[in-house]
Design a protein around this motif. Structure first.
Motif, mmCIF file in Angstrom:
data_model
loop_
_atom_site.group_PDB
_atom_site.id
_atom_site.type_symbol
_atom_site.label_atom_id
_atom_site.label_comp_id
_atom_site.label_asym_id
_atom_site.label_seq_id
_atom_site.Cartn_x
_atom_site.Cartn_y
_atom_site.Cartn_z
ATOM 1 N N THR A 283 0.802 -1.231 0.000
ATOM 2 C CA THR A 283 0.000 0.000 0.000
ATOM 3 C C THR A 283 0.835 1.282 0.000
ATOM 4 O OG1 THR A 283 -0.155 -0.113 2.426
ATOM 5 C CG2 THR A 283 -1.957 -1.091 1.153
ATOM 6 N N THR A 284 2.126 1.175 -0.286
ATOM 7 C CA THR A 284 2.994 2.360 -0.255
ATOM 8 C C THR A 284 2.521 3.447 -1.216
ATOM 9 O OG1 THR A 284 4.917 1.014 0.358
ATOM 10 C CG2 THR A 284 5.352 3.188 -0.575
ATOM 11 N N LYS A 285 2.116 3.054 -2.417
ATOM 12 C CA LYS A 285 1.658 4.029 -3.413
ATOM 13 C C LYS A 285 0.442 4.791 -2.896
ATOM 14 C CE LYS A 285 -0.090 4.382 -8.176
ATOM 15 N NZ LYS A 285 -0.472 3.629 -9.398
ATOM 16 N N LEU A 286 -0.512 4.073 -2.307
ATOM 17 C CA LEU A 286 -1.714 4.705 -1.767
ATOM 18 C C LEU A 286 -1.368 5.638 -0.616
ATOM 19 C CD1 LEU A 286 -4.853 4.899 -1.564
ATOM 20 C CD2 LEU A 286 -4.716 3.005 0.076
ATOM 21 N N GLU A 287 -0.550 5.166 0.320
ATOM 22 C CA GLU A 287 -0.193 5.982 1.480
ATOM 23 C C GLU A 287 0.507 7.271 1.064
ATOM 24 O OE1 GLU A 287 1.276 3.571 5.012
ATOM 25 O OE2 GLU A 287 1.363 2.068 3.422
ATOM 26 N N LYS A 288 1.389 7.162 0.077
ATOM 27 C CA LYS A 288 2.112 8.339 -0.411
ATOM 28 C C LYS A 288 1.153 9.338 -1.044
ATOM 29 C CE LYS A 288 5.963 9.669 -3.435
ATOM 30 N NZ LYS A 288 6.997 9.168 -4.396
ATOM 31 N N LYS A 289 0.201 8.834 -1.836
ATOM 32 C CA LYS A 289 -0.775 9.720 -2.481
ATOM 33 C C LYS A 289 -1.649 10.415 -1.446
ATOM 34 C CE LYS A 289 -1.558 10.720 -5.975
ATOM 35 N NZ LYS A 289 -1.285 12.001 -6.707
ATOM 36 N N LEU A 290 -2.152 9.658 -0.472
ATOM 37 C CA LEU A 290 -3.055 10.237 0.524
ATOM 38 C C LEU A 290 -2.341 11.237 1.430
ATOM 39 C CD1 LEU A 290 -5.234 7.151 1.526
ATOM 40 C CD2 LEU A 290 -5.783 9.012 -0.047
ATOM 41 N N LYS A 291 -1.037 11.055 1.608
ATOM 42 C CA LYS A 291 -0.261 11.999 2.415
ATOM 43 C C LYS A 291 -0.282 13.386 1.785
ATOM 44 C CE LYS A 291 4.189 12.427 4.792
ATOM 45 N NZ LYS A 291 5.535 11.810 4.977
ATOM 46 N N GLU A 292 -0.413 13.436 0.450
ATOM 47 C CA GLU A 292 -0.505 14.727 -0.241
ATOM 48 C C GLU A 292 -1.756 15.487 0.196
ATOM 49 O OE1 GLU A 292 -0.407 14.230 -4.461
ATOM 50 O OE2 GLU A 292 1.344 12.904 -4.416
ATOM 51 N N TYR A 293 -2.760 14.749 0.640
ATOM 52 C CA TYR A 293 -4.028 15.353 1.042
ATOM 53 C C TYR A 293 -4.193 15.365 2.566
ATOM 54 C CZ TYR A 293 -4.677 13.883 -3.827
ATOM 55 O OH TYR A 293 -4.503 13.659 -5.168
ATOM 56 N N ASN A 294 -3.079 15.137 3.273
ATOM 57 C CA ASN A 294 -3.086 15.104 4.739
ATOM 58 C C ASN A 294 -4.075 14.072 5.280
ATOM 59 O OD1 ASN A 294 -1.156 17.253 5.082
ATOM 60 N ND2 ASN A 294 -2.783 18.688 4.518
ATOM 61 N N TYR A 295 -4.131 12.932 4.608
ATOM 62 C CA TYR A 295 -5.031 11.853 4.999
ATOM 63 C C TYR A 295 -4.202 10.603 5.219
ATOM 64 C CZ TYR A 295 -9.357 9.107 5.136
ATOM 65 O OH TYR A 295 -10.402 8.302 5.540
ATOM 66 N N SER A 296 -4.489 9.888 6.300
ATOM 67 C CA SER A 296 -3.758 8.658 6.584
ATOM 68 C C SER A 296 -4.741 7.530 6.885
ATOM 69 C CB SER A 296 -2.802 8.842 7.763
ATOM 70 O OG SER A 296 -3.510 9.176 8.941
ATOM 71 N N VAL A 297 -4.291 6.305 6.646
ATOM 72 C CA VAL A 297 -5.111 5.115 6.857
ATOM 73 C C VAL A 297 -4.426 4.244 7.897
ATOM 74 C CG1 VAL A 297 -6.091 3.063 5.768
ATOM 75 C CG2 VAL A 297 -5.957 5.197 4.486
ATOM 76 N N PRO A 298 -5.121 3.845 8.963
ATOM 77 C CA PRO A 298 -4.493 3.046 10.015
ATOM 78 C C PRO A 298 -4.123 1.636 9.559
ATOM 79 C CG PRO A 298 -6.840 3.222 10.404
ATOM 80 C CD PRO A 298 -6.536 4.149 9.268
ATOM 81 N N GLU A 299 -3.087 1.087 10.175
ATOM 82 C CA GLU A 299 -2.679 -0.297 9.937
ATOM 83 C C GLU A 299 -3.850 -1.213 10.247
ATOM 84 O OE1 GLU A 299 -1.320 -4.246 10.792
ATOM 85 O OE2 GLU A 299 -2.091 -2.842 12.312
ATOM 86 N N VAL A 300 -3.915 -2.348 9.580
ATOM 87 C CA VAL A 300 -5.129 -3.154 9.577
ATOM 88 C C VAL A 300 -5.525 -3.672 10.965
ATOM 89 C CG1 VAL A 300 -3.963 -5.327 8.996
ATOM 90 C CG2 VAL A 300 -6.370 -4.956 8.309
ATOM 91 N N HIS A 301 -4.575 -4.042 11.811
ATOM 92 C CA HIS A 301 -4.934 -4.519 13.155
ATOM 93 C C HIS A 301 -5.564 -3.396 13.977
ATOM 94 C CE1 HIS A 301 -2.031 -7.592 11.872
ATOM 95 N NE2 HIS A 301 -2.615 -8.401 12.736
ATOM 96 N N GLU A 302 -4.940 -2.220 13.924
ATOM 97 C CA GLU A 302 -5.481 -1.064 14.629
ATOM 98 C C GLU A 302 -6.832 -0.664 14.037
ATOM 99 O OE1 GLU A 302 -6.124 1.978 17.217
ATOM 100 O OE2 GLU A 302 -4.604 0.393 17.344
ATOM 101 N N ALA A 303 -6.943 -0.758 12.722
ATOM 102 C CA ALA A 303 -8.197 -0.405 12.050
ATOM 103 C C ALA A 303 -9.336 -1.304 12.499
ATOM 104 C CB ALA A 303 -8.017 -0.491 10.535
ATOM 105 N N TYR A 304 -9.057 -2.599 12.638
ATOM 106 C CA TYR A 304 -10.083 -3.532 13.102
ATOM 107 C C TYR A 304 -10.489 -3.230 14.545
ATOM 108 C CZ TYR A 304 -11.121 -7.052 9.543
ATOM 109 O OH TYR A 304 -11.611 -7.709 8.444
ATOM 110 N N LYS A 305 -9.531 -2.912 15.386
ATOM 111 C CA LYS A 305 -9.857 -2.570 16.774
ATOM 112 C C LYS A 305 -10.818 -1.383 16.816
ATOM 113 C CE LYS A 305 -5.450 -4.163 18.756
ATOM 114 N NZ LYS A 305 -4.179 -3.753 19.394
ATOM 115 N N ARG A 306 -10.508 -0.366 16.031
ATOM 116 C CA ARG A 306 -11.354 0.825 16.006
ATOM 117 C C ARG A 306 -12.737 0.489 15.430
ATOM 118 N NH1 ARG A 306 -7.231 5.453 13.517
ATOM 119 N NH2 ARG A 306 -5.497 5.108 14.971
ATOM 120 N N CYS A 307 -12.751 -0.333 14.391
ATOM 121 C CA CYS A 307 -14.015 -0.731 13.765
ATOM 122 C C CYS A 307 -14.909 -1.459 14.769
ATOM 123 C CB CYS A 307 -13.734 -1.620 12.561
ATOM 124 S SG CYS A 307 -15.201 -2.308 11.761
ATOM 125 N N PHE A 308 -14.329 -2.416 15.490
ATOM 126 C CA PHE A 308 -15.116 -3.185 16.451
ATOM 127 C C PHE A 308 -15.528 -2.332 17.649
ATOM 128 C CE2 PHE A 308 -12.955 -7.260 14.778
ATOM 129 C CZ PHE A 308 -13.980 -7.434 13.854
#
Length: 317
Positions: A283-308
């Motif tokens: 996901t490096t390409k996606l993360e780099k692109k979203l950083k241009e927009y000051n947007y970040s996506v959490p790592e999948v384990h952390e993301a699941y914790k937040r989702c649940f």
């Protein structure tokens, strides 16, 4: 029969093609969601409306060129979000017995809509799939993930095979953003939710995979569309998580009395008509692109914790 090919009156609207697309103001954006009654489409519509955006939905068949052209002319969107397609009910095994219908929707339809948008000078975001890979010697479990430039190597299901072929063509359209989702997860237990599916299986395999937590990624898709990004992106949370890890977190946070059993991929194959993709997407390409927009996506384990945690807070059990 509906027209499925470009006709002489399909004159390309050059004024809105990608070289000038980025000059549009956000206030002018008008979104048209294809596959408007679908699960992901519903989430996108809700997000766009909450942002005060002008949004329309449609269920016009993508393979019907004249109907597509009429809809585009009527709505006059600046952006099409293509959530339509055939995944099968109750699962992709359906596609094995309905190949022609799958082709018309996932191949002919997807390409036709992208082409009509190109002709009309409309940006088109395609919600595609990352289920076109499987672990191999160069990409073993725990090893490097598949990049956007890696050729598809999974043809174990007809669904995945058609998706892989279509991407090889549609990626050349200069108005298209192709987002590869995998095993999407929402903050509820909708029947299409990956967690809902595996929580209801009698047995599950335990293999790490890339997953797409919709709460994290769908707002990013709108950002990318509004910036007229194009090309292919692996559209998942960073990292990989196994089925057992997902269900352990589900048990700990949402449903304490939940239990499950495992079986092997070989045992799974005996009860499925089609194979299933298992892989890690880089996901490096996606993360780099979203950083241009000051947007970040959490790592999948952390993301699941937040989702649940969001599920628990909403009273989901």
């Amino acid at each position: 029969m509906p027209s499925l090919i470009t006709t002489p009156d399909d004159n390309v609207n050059t004024k809105n093609l990608p070289t000038t697309m980025a000059t549009h103001d956000a206030e002018e954006n008008r979104f048209l969601i294809w596959g408007g009654k679908g699960w992901i489409a519903g989430h996108l519509e809700k997000i766009l409306k909450s942002q005060g955006k002008e949004v329309f939905t449609t269920v016009v068949r993508m393979e019907d060129r004249e109907a597509v052209k009429t809809e585009l002319h009527k709505i006059k969107p600046t952006h099409v979000l293509n959530c339509a397609g055939c995944t099968g009910r109750p699962n992709v095994d359906w596609c094995e017995d309905h190949k022609e219908k799958t082709i018309r929707s996932n191949a002919i339809g997807t390409l036709n809509l992208a082409d009509c948008c190109y002709v009309a000078g409309i940006h088109c975001t395609v919600f595609a799939t990352g289920c076109i890979y499987h672990y191999d010697n160069a990409h073993p479990i725990g090893g490097p993930g598949y990049k956007e430039t890696d050729p598809a190597n999974f043809t174990g299901s007809f669904y995945s095979e058609t998706k892989g072929h279509v991407e090889e063509i549609i990626k050349y359209y200069t108005n298209c953003l192709i987002l590869r989702l995998r095993m999407p997860v929402s903050d509820d237990l909708h029947p299409r939710n990956f967690v809902t599916k595996i929580s209801k299986y009698e047995r599950v395999v335990d293999i790490p995979n890339s997953n797409t937590i919709l709460t994290d990624l769908l707002p990013a898709s709108i950002l990318m569309a509004e910036h007229y990004d194009i090309g292919v992106y692996n559209f998942t949370n960073p990292g990989a998580i196994s089925h057992n890890e997902v269900l352990t977190l589900f048990k700990e946070i949402v449903r304490p009395d939940f239990t499950w059993k495992n079986f092997s991929v070989e045992e799974q194959a005996k009860v499925l008509k089609a194979g299933r993709s298992n892989c890690l997407l880089e996901t490096t390409k996606l993360e780099k692109k979203l950083k241009e927009y000051n947007y970040s996506v959490p790592e999948v384990h952390e993301a699941y914790k937040r989702c649940f945690e969001r599920m628990k807070a909403a009273g989901v059990k």
